[in-house]
Design an enzyme around this catalytic site. Structure first.
Site, PDB file in Angstrom:
ATOM      1  N   SER A  14      50.305  20.774  -1.221  1.00 25.66           N
ATOM      2  CA  SER A  14      51.046  19.685  -1.870  1.00 25.66           C
ATOM      3  C   SER A  14      51.904  18.927  -0.856  1.00 25.66           C
ATOM      4  CB  SER A  14      51.892  20.204  -3.040  1.00 25.66           C
ATOM      5  OG  SER A  14      52.934  21.025  -2.584  1.00 25.66           O
ATOM      6  N   ASN A  15      52.429  19.642   0.150  1.00 24.44           N
ATOM      7  CA  ASN A  15      53.171  18.925   1.200  1.00 24.44           C
ATOM      8  C   ASN A  15      52.242  18.023   2.007  1.00 24.44           C
ATOM      9  OD1 ASN A  15      56.154  19.578   1.469  1.00 24.44           O
ATOM     10  ND2 ASN A  15      55.282  21.601   1.065  1.00 24.44           N
ATOM     11  N   MET A  91      49.875  29.742   6.900  1.00 22.55           N
ATOM     12  CA  MET A  91      50.398  31.099   6.780  1.00 22.55           C
ATOM     13  C   MET A  91      49.950  32.031   7.914  1.00 22.55           C
ATOM     14  SD  MET A  91      52.292  30.654   4.213  1.00 22.55           S
ATOM     15  CE  MET A  91      52.788  32.296   3.695  1.00 22.55           C
ATOM     16  N   LEU A  94      52.153  31.683  14.752  1.00 22.90           N
ATOM     17  CA  LEU A  94      51.611  31.138  16.003  1.00 22.90           C
ATOM     18  C   LEU A  94      52.425  31.678  17.174  1.00 22.90           C
ATOM     19  CD1 LEU A  94      51.136  27.494  14.718  1.00 22.90           C
ATOM     20  CD2 LEU A  94      49.298  29.108  15.264  1.00 22.90           C
ATOM     21  N   HIS A 110      59.994  24.692   5.902  1.00 20.01           N
ATOM     22  CA  HIS A 110      60.280  26.060   5.462  1.00 20.01           C
ATOM     23  C   HIS A 110      61.157  25.988   4.214  1.00 20.01           C
ATOM     24  CE1 HIS A 110      60.792  30.357   5.835  1.00 20.01           C
ATOM     25  NE2 HIS A 110      62.073  30.186   5.596  1.00 20.01           N
ATOM     26  N   LEU A 145      59.829  32.605  15.120  1.00 19.85           N
ATOM     27  CA  LEU A 145      59.466  32.263  13.749  1.00 19.85           C
ATOM     28  C   LEU A 145      60.618  31.555  13.022  1.00 19.85           C
ATOM     29  CD1 LEU A 145      57.230  32.618  11.547  1.00 19.85           C
ATOM     30  CD2 LEU A 145      58.531  34.616  10.782  1.00 19.85           C
TER      31      LEU A 145
HETATM   32  C1  GRF Z   1      55.913  25.337   0.829  1.00 26.25           C
HETATM   33  O1  GRF Z   1      56.900  25.937   0.048  1.00 26.25           O
HETATM   34  C2  GRF Z   1      56.358  25.308   2.272  1.00 26.25           C
HETATM   35  O2  GRF Z   1      57.719  25.144   2.418  1.00 26.25           O
HETATM   36  C3  GRF Z   1      55.939  26.660   2.745  1.00 26.25           C
HETATM   37  O3  GRF Z   1      54.707  26.911   2.105  1.00 26.25           O
HETATM   38  C4  GRF Z   1      54.640  26.162   0.898  1.00 26.25           C
HETATM   39  C5  GRF Z   1      53.398  25.324   0.961  1.00 26.25           C
HETATM   40  O4  GRF Z   1      53.139  24.677  -0.240  1.00 26.25           O
HETATM   41  N1  GRF Z   1      55.907  26.703   4.189  1.00 26.25           N
HETATM   42  P1  GRF Z   1      52.019  23.550  -0.305  1.00 26.25           P
HETATM   43  O5  GRF Z   1      50.705  24.189   0.140  1.00 26.25           O
HETATM   44  O6  GRF Z   1      52.439  22.424   0.571  1.00 26.25           O
HETATM   45  O7  GRF Z   1      51.965  23.163  -1.761  1.00 26.25           O
END
Ligand code: GRF
Length: 197
Positions: A14-15, A91, A94, A110, A145
């Site tokens: 979604s981001n 996820m 790195l 984050h 991290l």
């Molecule tokens: C988000 O909460 C972001 O902050 C974290 O992982 C999640 C990813 O969500 N690092 P999406 O895949 O962007 O919906």
């Protein structure tokens, strides 16, 4: 010339969608590729359906060999002439071997008000600690991290009856505002942190 952006994700993305939607008009950057370590990541199908180049680099065949996984990442990104990497729910940890060459050109979002709650399960940990306020942070990626210079933060009040899920949903809505705002500034060379609201 527009900056070329690679967006790395592992999930629904979604981001990533918010970032892609923002990179139009006079925005200084454009999405060049969406890359995932998971072929079934919803974000990959979404990007492909919109004509954005996609790459999948499965980490599993590399086992514990992070260097080999990262070498493949580098190899796959190479042809795209990337200027900026946005981690958006990617996820995999790195290592310095990958991060150092990209330092200053790679950013991450984050779901906590860093430096609080690095790592996973941020909302549950914040609730447990009795926080009145949570949020999200966009920062430059360094070899440690969830460290690195902060480029922006958005705050979200904790409400009575909040659960990790309800908090995650409200924070995610802020992520979708904060990340595009920070990417635009970053692509313009502006690294001064921005604070929302
Ligand atoms: C988000 O909460 C972001 O902050 C974290 O992982 C999640 C990813 O969500 N690092 P999406 O895949 O962007 O919906």
């Amino acid at each position: 010339m527009s900056k070329r952006v690679a967006i790395l994700l592992s999930g629904g993305g979604s981001n990533m969608r918010a970032l892609v939607a923002s990179m139009t008009g006079d925005h200084p950057a454009r999405p060049a590729v969406v890359l995932s370590n998971r072929a079934d990541a919803g974000g990959i199908a979404w990007a492909a359906a919109r004509g954005i180049a996609t790459e999948v680099v499965d980490h599993r065949p590399h086992g514990a060999n992070r260097a080999a996984f990262e070498a493949e990442l580098t190899e796959r990104l190479m042809p795209y002439g990337i200027d900026i990497i946005c981690l958006a729910g990617f996820m995999r940890v790195l290592t310095a071997g990958f991060v150092t060459p990209w330092q200053g050109r790679m950013i991450n979002i984050h779901p906590s008000l860093l430096p609080k709650y690095r790592g996973l399960h941020t909302h549950a940990r914040a609730l447990e600690a009795g926080e009145q306020e949570v949020g999200c942070t966009v920062h430059e990626v360094t070899a440690e991290l969830d460290e690195g210079p902060i480029l922006g933060q958005a705050r979200v009040p904790v409400l009575a009856g909040d659960t990790p899920d309800s908090l995650a949903a409200r924070v995610l809505a802020q992520e979708h505002m904060l990340y595009p705002m920070v990417l635009r500034r970053f692509a313009e060379g502006n690294r001064a942190p921005v604070y929302l609201p």
